[in-house]
Scaffold this motif. Structure first.
Motif, PDB file in Angstrom:
ATOM      1  N   ILE A  27      25.491 -47.195  28.219  1.00  0.00           N
ATOM      2  CA  ILE A  27      26.640 -47.640  29.144  1.00  0.00           C
ATOM      3  C   ILE A  27      27.846 -46.637  29.568  1.00  0.00           C
ATOM      4  O   ILE A  27      27.882 -46.535  30.931  1.00  0.00           O
ATOM      5  CB  ILE A  27      26.989 -49.043  28.825  1.00  0.00           C
ATOM      6  CG1 ILE A  27      25.921 -50.056  28.303  1.00  0.00           C
ATOM      7  CG2 ILE A  27      28.190 -49.467  29.540  1.00  0.00           C
ATOM      8  CD1 ILE A  27      26.524 -51.472  27.740  1.00  0.00           C
ATOM      9  N   ILE A  84      22.702 -48.420  32.631  1.00  0.00           N
ATOM     10  CA  ILE A  84      23.722 -49.419  32.484  1.00  0.00           C
ATOM     11  C   ILE A  84      23.003 -50.728  32.125  1.00  0.00           C
ATOM     12  O   ILE A  84      23.416 -51.363  31.178  1.00  0.00           O
ATOM     13  CB  ILE A  84      24.691 -49.662  33.552  1.00  0.00           C
ATOM     14  CG1 ILE A  84      26.019 -48.555  33.853  1.00  0.00           C
ATOM     15  CG2 ILE A  84      25.435 -51.073  33.329  1.00  0.00           C
ATOM     16  CD1 ILE A  84      26.822 -48.556  34.995  1.00  0.00           C
ATOM     17  N   LEU A  85      21.865 -50.728  33.007  1.00  0.00           N
ATOM     18  CA  LEU A  85      21.089 -52.075  32.757  1.00  0.00           C
ATOM     19  C   LEU A  85      20.280 -52.049  31.307  1.00  0.00           C
ATOM     20  O   LEU A  85      20.170 -52.714  30.679  1.00  0.00           O
ATOM     21  CB  LEU A  85      20.253 -52.180  33.751  1.00  0.00           C
ATOM     22  CG  LEU A  85      20.756 -52.610  35.283  1.00  0.00           C
ATOM     23  CD1 LEU A  85      19.616 -52.687  36.212  1.00  0.00           C
ATOM     24  CD2 LEU A  85      21.323 -54.168  35.036  1.00  0.00           C
ATOM     25  N   ALA A  96      23.944 -48.836  22.515  1.00  0.00           N
ATOM     26  CA  ALA A  96      23.852 -49.400  24.060  1.00  0.00           C
ATOM     27  C   ALA A  96      25.290 -48.990  24.505  1.00  0.00           C
ATOM     28  O   ALA A  96      25.407 -48.902  25.695  1.00  0.00           O
ATOM     29  CB  ALA A  96      24.026 -51.147  23.586  1.00  0.00           C
ATOM     30  N   LEU A  97      26.421 -48.853  23.673  1.00  0.00           N
ATOM     31  CA  LEU A  97      27.560 -48.466  24.261  1.00  0.00           C
ATOM     32  C   LEU A  97      27.596 -46.999  24.783  1.00  0.00           C
ATOM     33  O   LEU A  97      28.241 -46.955  25.759  1.00  0.00           O
ATOM     34  CB  LEU A  97      28.778 -48.633  23.246  1.00  0.00           C
ATOM     35  CG  LEU A  97      29.036 -50.041  22.761  1.00  0.00           C
ATOM     36  CD1 LEU A  97      30.125 -50.100  21.496  1.00  0.00           C
ATOM     37  CD2 LEU A  97      29.711 -50.735  23.852  1.00  0.00           C
ATOM     38  N   ILE A 122      24.070 -51.450  18.827  1.00  0.00           N
ATOM     39  CA  ILE A 122      25.525 -51.337  19.532  1.00  0.00           C
ATOM     40  C   ILE A 122      26.000 -50.272  19.694  1.00  0.00           C
ATOM     41  O   ILE A 122      26.420 -50.057  21.237  1.00  0.00           O
ATOM     42  CB  ILE A 122      26.539 -52.412  18.702  1.00  0.00           C
ATOM     43  CG1 ILE A 122      26.311 -53.857  18.503  1.00  0.00           C
ATOM     44  CG2 ILE A 122      27.870 -52.254  19.398  1.00  0.00           C
ATOM     45  CD1 ILE A 122      26.032 -54.580  19.560  1.00  0.00           C
ATOM     46  N   GLY A 150      21.535 -50.202  28.701  1.00  0.00           N
ATOM     47  CA  GLY A 150      22.565 -50.550  27.748  1.00  0.00           C
ATOM     48  C   GLY A 150      22.664 -51.985  27.503  1.00  0.00           C
ATOM     49  O   GLY A 150      22.752 -52.439  26.101  1.00  0.00           O
ATOM     50  N   PHE A 151      23.060 -52.948  28.561  1.00  0.00           N
ATOM     51  CA  PHE A 151      23.137 -54.427  28.524  1.00  0.00           C
ATOM     52  C   PHE A 151      22.027 -55.103  28.131  1.00  0.00           C
ATOM     53  O   PHE A 151      22.189 -56.059  27.384  1.00  0.00           O
ATOM     54  CB  PHE A 151      23.725 -54.771  29.957  1.00  0.00           C
ATOM     55  CG  PHE A 151      25.016 -54.544  30.070  1.00  0.00           C
ATOM     56  CD1 PHE A 151      26.102 -55.081  29.270  1.00  0.00           C
ATOM     57  CD2 PHE A 151      25.536 -53.921  30.928  1.00  0.00           C
ATOM     58  CE1 PHE A 151      27.462 -54.853  29.393  1.00  0.00           C
ATOM     59  CE2 PHE A 151      26.748 -53.289  31.516  1.00  0.00           C
ATOM     60  CZ  PHE A 151      27.880 -54.320  30.434  1.00  0.00           C
ATOM     61  N   TYR A 152      20.646 -54.519  28.396  1.00  0.00           N
ATOM     62  CA  TYR A 152      19.649 -55.219  27.872  1.00  0.00           C
ATOM     63  C   TYR A 152      19.343 -55.052  26.226  1.00  0.00           C
ATOM     64  O   TYR A 152      19.229 -55.895  25.677  1.00  0.00           O
ATOM     65  CB  TYR A 152      18.472 -54.490  28.462  1.00  0.00           C
ATOM     66  CG  TYR A 152      17.007 -55.127  28.204  1.00  0.00           C
ATOM     67  CD1 TYR A 152      16.779 -56.252  28.099  1.00  0.00           C
ATOM     68  CD2 TYR A 152      16.330 -54.440  27.090  1.00  0.00           C
ATOM     69  CE1 TYR A 152      15.386 -56.996  27.732  1.00  0.00           C
ATOM     70  CE2 TYR A 152      15.031 -54.797  26.363  1.00  0.00           C
ATOM     71  CZ  TYR A 152      14.696 -56.088  26.701  1.00  0.00           C
ATOM     72  OH  TYR A 152      13.424 -56.695  26.376  1.00  0.00           O
ATOM     73  N   THR A 153      19.986 -53.719  25.871  1.00  0.00           N
ATOM     74  CA  THR A 153      19.708 -53.746  24.371  1.00  0.00           C
ATOM     75  C   THR A 153      20.674 -54.380  23.755  1.00  0.00           C
ATOM     76  O   THR A 153      20.308 -54.827  22.672  1.00  0.00           O
ATOM     77  CB  THR A 153      20.000 -52.092  24.142  1.00  0.00           C
ATOM     78  OG1 THR A 153      19.368 -51.213  24.869  1.00  0.00           O
ATOM     79  CG2 THR A 153      20.096 -51.593  22.919  1.00  0.00           C
ATOM     80  N   ILE A 154      21.801 -54.583  24.178  1.00  0.00           N
ATOM     81  CA  ILE A 154      22.756 -55.633  23.405  1.00  0.00           C
ATOM     82  C   ILE A 154      22.360 -57.040  23.445  1.00  0.00           C
ATOM     83  O   ILE A 154      22.477 -57.721  22.507  1.00  0.00           O
ATOM     84  CB  ILE A 154      24.259 -55.619  24.224  1.00  0.00           C
ATOM     85  CG1 ILE A 154      24.881 -53.952  24.081  1.00  0.00           C
ATOM     86  CG2 ILE A 154      25.109 -56.677  23.557  1.00  0.00           C
ATOM     87  CD1 ILE A 154      26.168 -53.782  24.627  1.00  0.00           C
ATOM     88  N   SER A 155      21.642 -57.236  24.624  1.00  0.00           N
ATOM     89  CA  SER A 155      21.350 -58.801  24.732  1.00  0.00           C
ATOM     90  C   SER A 155      20.027 -59.039  23.783  1.00  0.00           C
ATOM     91  O   SER A 155      19.819 -60.210  23.715  1.00  0.00           O
ATOM     92  CB  SER A 155      20.896 -59.019  26.178  1.00  0.00           C
ATOM     93  OG  SER A 155      19.960 -58.290  26.387  1.00  0.00           O
TER      94      SER A 155
END
Length: 212
Positions: A168, A27-28, A164-165, A161, A30-35
């Motif tokens: 996640i 999860i981290l 990342a999704l 995106i 994935g969110f890092y990839t989005i950010s």
């Protein structure tokens, strides 16, 4: 044929938190990839490689520690080895193209999603509550993996995106799996030895009748 997620009610799953650690890690990631959508593919490849290696090694530990408790521990072991190899492949080829990176991540997510769905159905047979959430997140991960494999030519922000999704989704599925294992572990620990033996006896009779 007798099939149960746990070999016997007498044994309680060990290290239930390992899937939780793996899930949080994904999860981290994935969110890092989005950010950081503008991060170079070289940086993302290195990050993914270490994440896959760590999660794979943790899964191998979980499988070995639960070989006497979980019927399908071999699938966990095989998955851990496979995911470690995925990470090693990325680590050995950090300069791979975006298309190749997408293929590797897509297959990784597809295999892990299928594995999580299989375990969710095992948990359903065992009577675990909320097993459906594991399936839901795993199905989402499977859908995202098909998107990545179907069109690996996604470029730039779109690729980031989707990746990342997908990560996640399987991360949440792994977290739900961990909490279900914890719930079963607690129920098993609360049962007296007499009730465990009675439950096991009834379960054996049930499977014998099904065979007959």
């Amino acid at each position: 044929m007798q099939h149960s997620f746990f070999k016997t009610i007498k044994n309680s799953v060990k290290h239930w938190y390992i899937p939780l650690i793996i899930g949080i890690l994904l999860i981290l990631l994935g969110f890092y990839t989005i950010s950081t959508p503008v991060a170079s593919f070289l940086a993302l490849t290195i990050l993914f490689s270490w994440s896959f290696i760590i999660s794979g090694l943790l899964e191998i530990v979980f499988a070995v520690q639960n070989k006497d408790e979980i019927e399908g521990w071999g699938w966990y072991l095989a998955g851990g080895i496979l995911y470690t190899l995925f990470g090693a492949l990325l680590f050995a080829n950090p300069a791979m193209s975006a298309m190749t990176l997408t293929f590797v991540i897509g297959f990784y997510i597809m295999f892990r999603s299928i594995q999580l769905m299989a375990f969710s159905f095992d948990l359903k047979q065992y009577g675990s509550k909320n097993w459906g959430w594991i399936t839901v997140w795993a199905v989402l991960g499977l859908i995202f993996s098909f998107i990545l494999l179907w069109n690996p030519a996604f470029a730039g922000l779109s690729l980031v995106i989707w990746v990342a999704l997908a990560i996640i989704s399987i991360g949440f599925s792994a977290c739900f799996l961990a909490f279900q294992l914890k719930g079963i572990k607690n129920k098993t620990a609360d049962m007296s030895e007499e009730w465990k033996q009675k439950f096991q006896h009834l379960k054996d009779e049930f499977y014998q009748q099904r065979k007959g």
